[in-house]
Design a protein around this motif. Sequence first.
Motif, mmCIF file in Angstrom:
data_model
loop_
_atom_site.group_PDB
_atom_site.id
_atom_site.type_symbol
_atom_site.label_atom_id
_atom_site.label_comp_id
_atom_site.label_asym_id
_atom_site.label_seq_id
_atom_site.Cartn_x
_atom_site.Cartn_y
_atom_site.Cartn_z
ATOM 1 N N ARG A 47 0.814 -1.224 0.000
ATOM 2 C CA ARG A 47 0.000 0.000 0.000
ATOM 3 C C ARG A 47 0.845 1.271 0.000
ATOM 4 N N ASN A 48 2.128 1.153 0.359
ATOM 5 C CA ASN A 48 2.981 2.341 0.493
ATOM 6 C C ASN A 48 4.315 2.143 -0.224
ATOM 7 N N PRO A 49 4.296 1.923 -1.538
ATOM 8 C CA PRO A 49 5.540 1.593 -2.249
ATOM 9 C C PRO A 49 6.581 2.707 -2.271
ATOM 10 N N THR A 50 6.163 3.954 -2.047
ATOM 11 C CA THR A 50 7.124 5.064 -2.080
ATOM 12 C C THR A 50 7.482 5.558 -0.680
ATOM 13 N N HIS A 51 6.992 4.895 0.345
ATOM 14 C CA HIS A 51 7.328 5.290 1.713
ATOM 15 C C HIS A 51 8.843 5.181 1.908
ATOM 16 N N PRO A 52 9.490 6.184 2.509
ATOM 17 C CA PRO A 52 10.949 6.155 2.640
ATOM 18 C C PRO A 52 11.492 4.898 3.299
ATOM 19 N N TYR A 53 10.851 4.414 4.332
ATOM 20 C CA TYR A 53 11.332 3.196 4.994
ATOM 21 C C TYR A 53 11.260 2.001 4.048
ATOM 22 N N ILE A 54 10.173 1.918 3.290
ATOM 23 C CA ILE A 54 9.997 0.814 2.343
ATOM 24 C C ILE A 54 11.060 0.875 1.248
ATOM 25 N N VAL A 55 11.278 2.066 0.699
ATOM 26 C CA VAL A 55 12.267 2.239 -0.366
ATOM 27 C C VAL A 55 13.671 1.914 0.127
ATOM 28 N N MET A 56 13.965 2.357 1.340
ATOM 29 C CA MET A 56 15.325 2.248 1.860
ATOM 30 C C MET A 56 15.690 0.853 2.334
ATOM 31 N N TRP A 57 14.746 0.179 2.980
ATOM 32 C CA TRP A 57 15.063 -1.083 3.622
ATOM 33 C C TRP A 57 14.356 -2.297 3.014
ATOM 34 N N ASP A 58 13.101 -2.128 2.621
ATOM 35 C CA ASP A 58 12.309 -3.305 2.273
ATOM 36 C C ASP A 58 12.388 -3.687 0.794
ATOM 37 N N LYS A 59 12.468 -2.719 -0.103
ATOM 38 C CA LYS A 59 12.566 -3.072 -1.516
ATOM 39 C C LYS A 59 13.851 -3.841 -1.832
ATOM 40 N N PRO A 60 15.003 -3.455 -1.275
ATOM 41 C CA PRO A 60 16.193 -4.279 -1.494
ATOM 42 C C PRO A 60 16.036 -5.686 -0.927
ATOM 43 N N LYS A 61 15.363 -5.794 0.211
ATOM 44 C CA LYS A 61 15.119 -7.110 0.803
ATOM 45 C C LYS A 61 14.246 -7.963 -0.114
ATOM 46 N N MET A 62 13.220 -7.347 -0.697
ATOM 47 C CA MET A 62 12.333 -8.080 -1.588
ATOM 48 C C MET A 62 13.063 -8.540 -2.844
ATOM 49 N N ALA A 63 13.930 -7.695 -3.372
ATOM 50 C CA ALA A 63 14.711 -8.079 -4.550
ATOM 51 C C ALA A 63 15.615 -9.268 -4.232
ATOM 52 N N ALA A 64 16.204 -9.254 -3.048
ATOM 53 C CA ALA A 64 17.066 -10.351 -2.636
ATOM 54 C C ALA A 64 16.268 -11.632 -2.438
ATOM 55 N N PHE A 65 15.067 -11.509 -1.890
ATOM 56 C CA PHE A 65 14.212 -12.677 -1.709
ATOM 57 C C PHE A 65 13.865 -13.315 -3.049
ATOM 58 N N ARG A 66 13.459 -12.503 -4.010
ATOM 59 C CA ARG A 66 13.071 -13.042 -5.314
ATOM 60 C C ARG A 66 14.255 -13.688 -6.029
ATOM 61 N N ALA A 67 15.439 -13.116 -5.835
ATOM 62 C CA ALA A 67 16.627 -13.684 -6.469
ATOM 63 C C ALA A 67 17.009 -15.026 -5.840
ATOM 64 N N ALA A 68 16.821 -15.131 -4.537
ATOM 65 C CA ALA A 68 17.246 -16.341 -3.824
ATOM 66 C C ALA A 68 16.199 -17.455 -3.905
ATOM 67 N N PHE A 69 14.913 -17.088 -4.018
ATOM 68 C CA PHE A 69 13.851 -18.081 -3.983
ATOM 69 C C PHE A 69 12.901 -17.886 -5.170
ATOM 70 N N PRO A 70 13.399 -17.990 -6.403
ATOM 71 C CA PRO A 70 12.555 -17.717 -7.572
ATOM 72 C C PRO A 70 11.407 -18.698 -7.723
ATOM 73 N N THR A 71 11.554 -19.915 -7.242
ATOM 74 C CA THR A 71 10.513 -20.922 -7.456
ATOM 75 C C THR A 71 9.333 -20.775 -6.506
ATOM 76 N N ILE A 72 9.523 -20.051 -5.412
ATOM 77 C CA ILE A 72 8.417 -19.894 -4.469
ATOM 78 C C ILE A 72 7.975 -18.457 -4.314
ATOM 79 N N SER A 73 8.591 -17.529 -5.039
ATOM 80 C CA SER A 73 8.188 -16.129 -4.939
ATOM 81 C C SER A 73 7.108 -15.819 -5.967
ATOM 82 N N ARG A 74 6.296 -14.830 -5.651
ATOM 83 C CA ARG A 74 5.219 -14.428 -6.569
ATOM 84 C C ARG A 74 5.123 -12.912 -6.600
#
Length: 223
Positions: free
Chosen positions: A196-223
């Motif tokens: 719901r808050n994709p441009t929130h500073p905390y989300i941009v700074m900390w969570d989007k990189p985490k999500m990118a890392a998750f998708r890279a590490a677990f491509p078969t179970i990520s959606r």
Amino acid sequence: MYTNMKKPLLATLAAVGIAGAFLSTGTAQGARAVVIPAVKTDLPAAAGIQTAVLAGGCFWTMEAVFEHVKGVKAVTAGYAGGTKATATYDQVSAETTRHAEAIRIAYDPRIVSYGTLLRVYFSIAHDPTSLNRQGPDSGTSYRSAIFSQSPAQAQIARAYIAQLGQTRAFSGPIVTKLETGTFYAAEAYHQNFYDRNPTHPYIVMWDKPKMAAFRAAFPTISR
């Protein structure tokens, strides 16, 4: 004395702008999954929706990761470890309630197992070697804890922690504790915060990189 760094950080971001904050506080852009083995023994793929409750830092981050795991039907941000009367964000942030920011995961074990959820939890969702701190947030409410929902879950989690310790998957000791306690849902504005808050500073700074890392590490179970 630990303090909740989320509110001061957000104030800093608002004051100096997100670019300045990236330079002054560092980012999670280097986030990456730790390569760890799968659990040796897992729960059976029983019919019906099951529940897991995990704590590992800001519940926005934890919720974001597990909401995007195939087989997860719903994730609720909340508090666990304290009482119903103190299960509010302001009280939990004061670090006097025994609560941890946590998430409740409703999942289909025929699609994703409890052991796989634990593998994501330890590998990328948070740092299990960090005591009472994750990213910019510090305090006991950001501790690493598994609130097992059954004796079987507790057995699997305890065995996996021992397994990871034996394989020396991490550079430091795992500080994750198995705890008990009722889960209480957080305020409505905390729910589904990442999406719901994709441009929130905390989300941009900390969570989007985490999500990118998750998708890279677990491509078969990520959606």
